[in-house]
Design a protein around this motif. Structure first.
Motif, PDB file in Angstrom:
ATOM      1  N   TYR A  57     -21.284  71.108   8.851  1.00 15.57           N
ATOM      2  CA  TYR A  57     -21.938  70.406   7.855  1.00 15.57           C
ATOM      3  C   TYR A  57     -22.076  69.120   8.038  1.00 15.57           C
ATOM      4  CZ  TYR A  57     -17.797  68.025   5.671  1.00 15.57           C
ATOM      5  OH  TYR A  57     -16.615  67.246   5.473  1.00 15.57           O
ATOM      6  N   PRO A  58     -23.337  68.254   7.941  1.00 14.35           N
ATOM      7  CA  PRO A  58     -23.741  66.995   8.425  1.00 14.35           C
ATOM      8  C   PRO A  58     -22.932  65.821   7.506  1.00 14.35           C
ATOM      9  CG  PRO A  58     -25.433  67.716   6.965  1.00 14.35           C
ATOM     10  CD  PRO A  58     -24.555  68.990   6.949  1.00 14.35           C
ATOM     11  N   ILE A  59     -22.750  64.803   8.414  1.00 15.31           N
ATOM     12  CA  ILE A  59     -22.011  63.785   7.774  1.00 15.31           C
ATOM     13  C   ILE A  59     -22.892  62.576   8.004  1.00 15.31           C
ATOM     14  CG2 ILE A  59     -19.975  62.013   7.793  1.00 15.31           C
ATOM     15  CD1 ILE A  59     -19.363  64.476   6.448  1.00 15.31           C
ATOM     16  N   VAL A  60     -23.702  61.760   7.188  1.00 16.80           N
ATOM     17  CA  VAL A  60     -24.447  60.712   7.311  1.00 16.80           C
ATOM     18  C   VAL A  60     -23.484  59.269   7.394  1.00 16.80           C
ATOM     19  CG1 VAL A  60     -26.305  59.543   6.560  1.00 16.80           C
ATOM     20  CG2 VAL A  60     -26.063  61.826   6.113  1.00 16.80           C
ATOM     21  N   VAL A  87     -29.647  58.687   1.519  1.00 16.52           N
ATOM     22  CA  VAL A  87     -29.628  60.226   1.653  1.00 16.52           C
ATOM     23  C   VAL A  87     -28.388  60.974   1.080  1.00 16.52           C
ATOM     24  CG1 VAL A  87     -29.560  61.887   3.556  1.00 16.52           C
ATOM     25  CG2 VAL A  87     -30.662  59.810   3.988  1.00 16.52           C
ATOM     26  N   VAL A  88     -28.462  61.913   0.163  1.00 19.82           N
ATOM     27  CA  VAL A  88     -27.839  62.768  -0.567  1.00 19.82           C
ATOM     28  C   VAL A  88     -27.605  63.932   0.155  1.00 19.82           C
ATOM     29  CG1 VAL A  88     -27.203  63.569  -2.711  1.00 19.82           C
ATOM     30  CG2 VAL A  88     -28.358  61.306  -2.850  1.00 19.82           C
ATOM     31  N   LEU A  89     -26.396  64.404   0.251  1.00 21.41           N
ATOM     32  CA  LEU A  89     -26.053  65.587   1.083  1.00 21.41           C
ATOM     33  C   LEU A  89     -25.538  66.792   0.084  1.00 21.41           C
ATOM     34  CD1 LEU A  89     -25.327  67.588   3.416  1.00 21.41           C
ATOM     35  CD2 LEU A  89     -23.170  66.521   3.246  1.00 21.41           C
ATOM     36  N   PHE A  90     -26.165  68.066  -0.083  1.00 21.10           N
ATOM     37  CA  PHE A  90     -25.436  69.164  -0.794  1.00 21.10           C
ATOM     38  C   PHE A  90     -24.809  69.990   0.277  1.00 21.10           C
ATOM     39  CE2 PHE A  90     -29.265  67.372  -2.737  1.00 21.10           C
ATOM     40  CZ  PHE A  90     -28.789  67.029  -4.417  1.00 21.10           C
ATOM     41  N   GLU A  91     -23.785  69.782   0.415  1.00 23.90           N
ATOM     42  CA  GLU A  91     -23.074  70.372   1.696  1.00 23.90           C
ATOM     43  C   GLU A  91     -23.213  71.868   1.397  1.00 23.90           C
ATOM     44  OE1 GLU A  91     -18.328  70.342   0.371  1.00 23.90           O
ATOM     45  OE2 GLU A  91     -19.259  68.683   1.767  1.00 23.90           O
ATOM     46  N   LYS A  92     -23.122  72.621   0.386  1.00 29.72           N
ATOM     47  CA  LYS A  92     -23.092  74.129   0.084  1.00 29.72           C
ATOM     48  C   LYS A  92     -24.417  74.869   0.495  1.00 29.72           C
ATOM     49  CE  LYS A  92     -19.056  74.130  -2.376  1.00 29.72           C
ATOM     50  NZ  LYS A  92     -18.056  74.704  -3.833  1.00 29.72           N
ATOM     51  N   LEU A  93     -25.612  74.019   0.437  1.00 28.10           N
ATOM     52  CA  LEU A  93     -26.701  74.479   0.835  1.00 28.10           C
ATOM     53  C   LEU A  93     -26.888  74.393   2.418  1.00 28.10           C
ATOM     54  CD1 LEU A  93     -29.052  72.978  -1.931  1.00 28.10           C
ATOM     55  CD2 LEU A  93     -27.753  75.006  -1.905  1.00 28.10           C
ATOM     56  N   CYS A  94     -26.362  73.703   3.047  1.00 28.96           N
ATOM     57  CA  CYS A  94     -26.354  73.713   4.319  1.00 28.96           C
ATOM     58  C   CYS A  94     -26.040  74.992   5.085  1.00 28.96           C
ATOM     59  CB  CYS A  94     -25.503  72.500   5.052  1.00 28.96           C
ATOM     60  SG  CYS A  94     -25.641  72.223   6.654  1.00 28.96           S
ATOM     61  N   CYS A  97     -28.014  74.469  10.896  1.00 31.23           N
ATOM     62  CA  CYS A  97     -28.854  74.690  11.861  1.00 31.23           C
ATOM     63  C   CYS A  97     -29.174  73.449  12.745  1.00 31.23           C
ATOM     64  CB  CYS A  97     -30.282  75.035  11.122  1.00 31.23           C
ATOM     65  SG  CYS A  97     -31.222  73.549  10.226  1.00 31.23           S
ATOM     66  N   GLY A  98     -28.562  72.247  12.587  1.00 33.77           N
ATOM     67  CA  GLY A  98     -28.749  71.231  13.369  1.00 33.77           C
ATOM     68  C   GLY A  98     -30.125  70.367  13.286  1.00 33.77           C
ATOM     69  N   ALA A  99     -31.215  70.675  12.420  1.00 34.53           N
ATOM     70  CA  ALA A  99     -32.295  70.211  12.534  1.00 34.53           C
ATOM     71  C   ALA A  99     -32.444  68.876  11.903  1.00 34.53           C
ATOM     72  CB  ALA A  99     -33.168  71.023  11.572  1.00 34.53           C
ATOM     73  N   CYS A 100     -31.285  68.399  11.211  1.00 34.38           N
ATOM     74  CA  CYS A 100     -31.363  66.899  10.522  1.00 34.38           C
ATOM     75  C   CYS A 100     -30.841  66.073  11.739  1.00 34.38           C
ATOM     76  CB  CYS A 100     -30.556  67.100   9.304  1.00 34.38           C
ATOM     77  SG  CYS A 100     -28.791  67.530   9.626  1.00 34.38           S
ATOM     78  N   GLN A 101     -29.891  66.389  12.471  1.00 38.08           N
ATOM     79  CA  GLN A 101     -29.559  65.860  13.499  1.00 38.08           C
ATOM     80  C   GLN A 101     -30.379  65.409  14.546  1.00 38.08           C
ATOM     81  OE1 GLN A 101     -26.062  67.548  15.791  1.00 38.08           O
ATOM     82  NE2 GLN A 101     -24.943  65.461  15.717  1.00 38.08           N
ATOM     83  N   ILE A 102     -31.300  66.550  14.876  1.00 40.53           N
ATOM     84  CA  ILE A 102     -32.305  66.440  15.953  1.00 40.53           C
ATOM     85  C   ILE A 102     -33.392  65.397  15.310  1.00 40.53           C
ATOM     86  CG2 ILE A 102     -34.190  67.434  17.144  1.00 40.53           C
ATOM     87  CD1 ILE A 102     -32.117  69.964  17.243  1.00 40.53           C
ATOM     88  N   ALA A 103     -33.776  65.501  14.089  1.00 38.78           N
ATOM     89  CA  ALA A 103     -34.613  64.759  13.437  1.00 38.78           C
ATOM     90  C   ALA A 103     -34.332  63.140  13.282  1.00 38.78           C
ATOM     91  CB  ALA A 103     -35.166  65.365  12.270  1.00 38.78           C
ATOM     92  N   CYS A 104     -32.999  63.014  13.056  1.00 40.97           N
ATOM     93  CA  CYS A 104     -32.836  61.492  13.234  1.00 40.97           C
ATOM     94  C   CYS A 104     -33.040  60.615  14.489  1.00 40.97           C
ATOM     95  CB  CYS A 104     -31.057  61.629  12.765  1.00 40.97           C
ATOM     96  SG  CYS A 104     -30.619  59.831  12.415  1.00 40.97           S
ATOM     97  N   LYS A 105     -33.539  59.591  14.569  1.00 38.60           N
ATOM     98  CA  LYS A 105     -33.841  58.682  15.456  1.00 38.60           C
ATOM     99  C   LYS A 105     -32.696  57.855  15.673  1.00 38.60           C
ATOM    100  CE  LYS A 105     -38.790  59.377  14.919  1.00 38.60           C
ATOM    101  NZ  LYS A 105     -40.224  58.587  14.522  1.00 38.60           N
ATOM    102  N   LYS A 113     -16.536  70.139  10.257  1.00 33.55           N
ATOM    103  CA  LYS A 113     -16.165  71.343   9.788  1.00 33.55           C
ATOM    104  C   LYS A 113     -15.407  71.559   8.431  1.00 33.55           C
ATOM    105  CE  LYS A 113     -16.229  73.473  14.295  1.00 33.55           C
ATOM    106  NZ  LYS A 113     -15.716  74.471  15.219  1.00 33.55           N
ATOM    107  N   ARG A 114     -15.627  72.407   7.693  1.00 31.65           N
ATOM    108  CA  ARG A 114     -14.959  72.788   6.409  1.00 31.65           C
ATOM    109  C   ARG A 114     -14.718  74.522   6.323  1.00 31.65           C
ATOM    110  NH1 ARG A 114     -17.945  74.222   2.075  1.00 31.65           N
ATOM    111  NH2 ARG A 114     -20.198  74.338   2.433  1.00 31.65           N
ATOM    112  N   GLU A 115     -13.448  74.700   5.541  1.00 24.70           N
ATOM    113  CA  GLU A 115     -13.251  76.147   5.513  1.00 24.70           C
ATOM    114  C   GLU A 115     -14.041  76.516   4.370  1.00 24.70           C
ATOM    115  OE1 GLU A 115      -9.540  78.885   4.181  1.00 24.70           O
ATOM    116  OE2 GLU A 115      -9.269  76.708   4.863  1.00 24.70           O
ATOM    117  N   ILE A 116     -14.631  77.740   4.453  1.00 26.19           N
ATOM    118  CA  ILE A 116     -15.442  78.715   3.546  1.00 26.19           C
ATOM    119  C   ILE A 116     -14.693  79.989   3.188  1.00 26.19           C
ATOM    120  CG2 ILE A 116     -17.679  77.372   4.414  1.00 26.19           C
ATOM    121  CD1 ILE A 116     -18.610  79.969   5.518  1.00 26.19           C
TER     122      ILE A 116
END
Length: 276
Positions: A57-60, A87-94, A97-105, A113-116
Motif C-alpha cells: 500500500y502507498p505511503i505519502v 492527500v488522504v489514504l484509504f489503505e484497504k481500498l488499495c 497497482c502502482g499507478a499513484c507512484q507513477i503519476a507522482c512527479k 507491506k501489511r498483513e491481510i
C-alpha cells in the motif's frame, strides 16, 4: 488436474462435495473460500505450515507532497483522495497497482507491506490440505487466493471455490482445468446455477453438475441441463441421515452407507471432465 468446485450461491453443499471428493479421489484439497474456510472442520488436517500473506500500500511523504492531486486522479479504486492541502489514504481500498507512484512527479509516494491474512497447510490421510484465511475487517480476498494457488503441486487438486460468482470465483477459475458446479433442485438454486454456468463457459473448460439434496425425480435442474446440453455428474440424495452426519462435522465418505455415492461421483467426474 486442477478441479474447481463452485456454486452460484452459498449453502448448496460445495464444501461437502469438495472434501469428500478429495478423499475419495486421493486428491489435494485447497480451500479458497478465504472469508469462511470451513473445509478443515471436516478434514481436520494437522497444520504444520503457516504463511503470512502481505499486500503493498502507498505511503505519502508529506515533506515531498505538494497535494497536486495527480495520485488521486490516477487511482481507479478511490484509495486516495485530495482533501484541501492533504492527500488522504484509504489503505484497504488499495489494489497495489502502482499507478499513484507513477503519476507522482515529486517522488512522494513509496510502498510498504501489511498483513491481510494467512495460508495454513497440513496433511491428512496422505493428501495435502491448504486454506487461505482472510483477516477480519479486510475487504479483498483476491491476493490471498492468488498466493494460495500460484504454486499448485500434485497430480490432482480439488479447489473449493468461494460461493457465488464474484471476482473471487473468477480469479480462482483462472487456475482450473475443469469445474464441478454444485446446485440444489430449487428455483433459487437454478437461478444462481445459470449465472455460474455463464461464468464457467467464459473459461472454455469442461464442467458438469452435481445435484445436492436430490429426490432423484425429474426436476427443473435436470430439465435445464438437458436444454443446455450439460452433463450431470451425479447427485447426493436428500436424506435425513446425510444431513445429520454433516451437522456433526462427519466425513460422509467414511460412512459405509454413503461411500458408494462419492466413489460413483469420482468415476463419473473422470469421464465427464476428461480427468486423466
Amino acid at each position: 488436474m486442477n478441479i474447481a468446485v463452485l456454486s452460484g450461491k452459498g449453502g448448496t453443499g460445495k464444501t461437502t462435495v469438495s472434501t469428500n471428493l478429495a478423499l475419495a479421489s486421493k486428491s489435494n484439497y485447497i480451500d479458497c473460500d478465504v472469508e469462511e474456510p470451513n473445509g478443515f472442520l471436516f478434514l481436520k488436517p494437522k497444520i504444520d505450515r503457516i504463511q503470512k500473506v502481505m499486500t503493498e500500500y502507498p505511503i505519502v511523504d508529506d515533506d515531498k507532497c505538494t497535494a497536486c492531486g495527480a495520485c488521486a486522479e490516477a487511482c481507479q479504486f478511490n484509495a486516495l483522495a485530495n482533501v484541501k492541502k492533504n492527500v488522504v489514504l484509504f489503505e484497504k481500498l488499495c489494489h497495489s497497482c502502482g499507478a499513484c507512484q507513477i503519476a507522482c512527479k515529486y517522488d512522494a509516494i513509496n510502498y510498504e507491506k501489511r498483513e491481510i491474512g494467512k495460508i495454513e497447510s497440513g496433511k491428512v490421510r496422505d493428501i495435502e490440505c491448504s486454506r487461505g484465511v482472510l483477516n477480519i475487517g479486510e475487504p479483498m480476498a483476491v491476493p490471498i487466493i492468488k498466493e494460495l494457488l500460484k504454486d499448485l503441486s500434485g497430480e490432482n487438486n480439488i479447489i473449493d471455490c468461494p460461493p457465488g460468482t464474484s471476482c473471487n470465483v473468477v480469479n480462482t477459475l483462472r487456475y482450473a482445468d475443469s469445474a464441478i458446479l454444485v446446485t440444489e433442485p430449487t428455483k433459487f438454486g437454478l437461478h444462481d446455477l445459470k449465472i455460474a454456468v455463464g461464468v464457467v463457459r467464459m473459461f472454455h473448460i469442461p464442467f458438469g453438475i452435481i445435484i445436492n439434496k436430490d429426490d432423484e425425480k425429474e426436476n427443473i435442474t435436470r430439465g435445464y441441463s438437458r436444454e443446455e446440453n450439460i452433463d450431470i455428474i451425479g447427485s447426493i440424495p436428500y436424506r435425513r441421515d446425510i444431513a445429520r452426519a454433516y451437522s456433526k462435522g462427519e466425513i460422509l465418505y467414511d460412512n459405509t452407507n454413503f461411500k458408494p455415492i462419492f466413489e460413483e461421483l469420482v468415476n463419473r467426474s473422470k469421464a465427464v471432465l476428461k480427468w486423466n
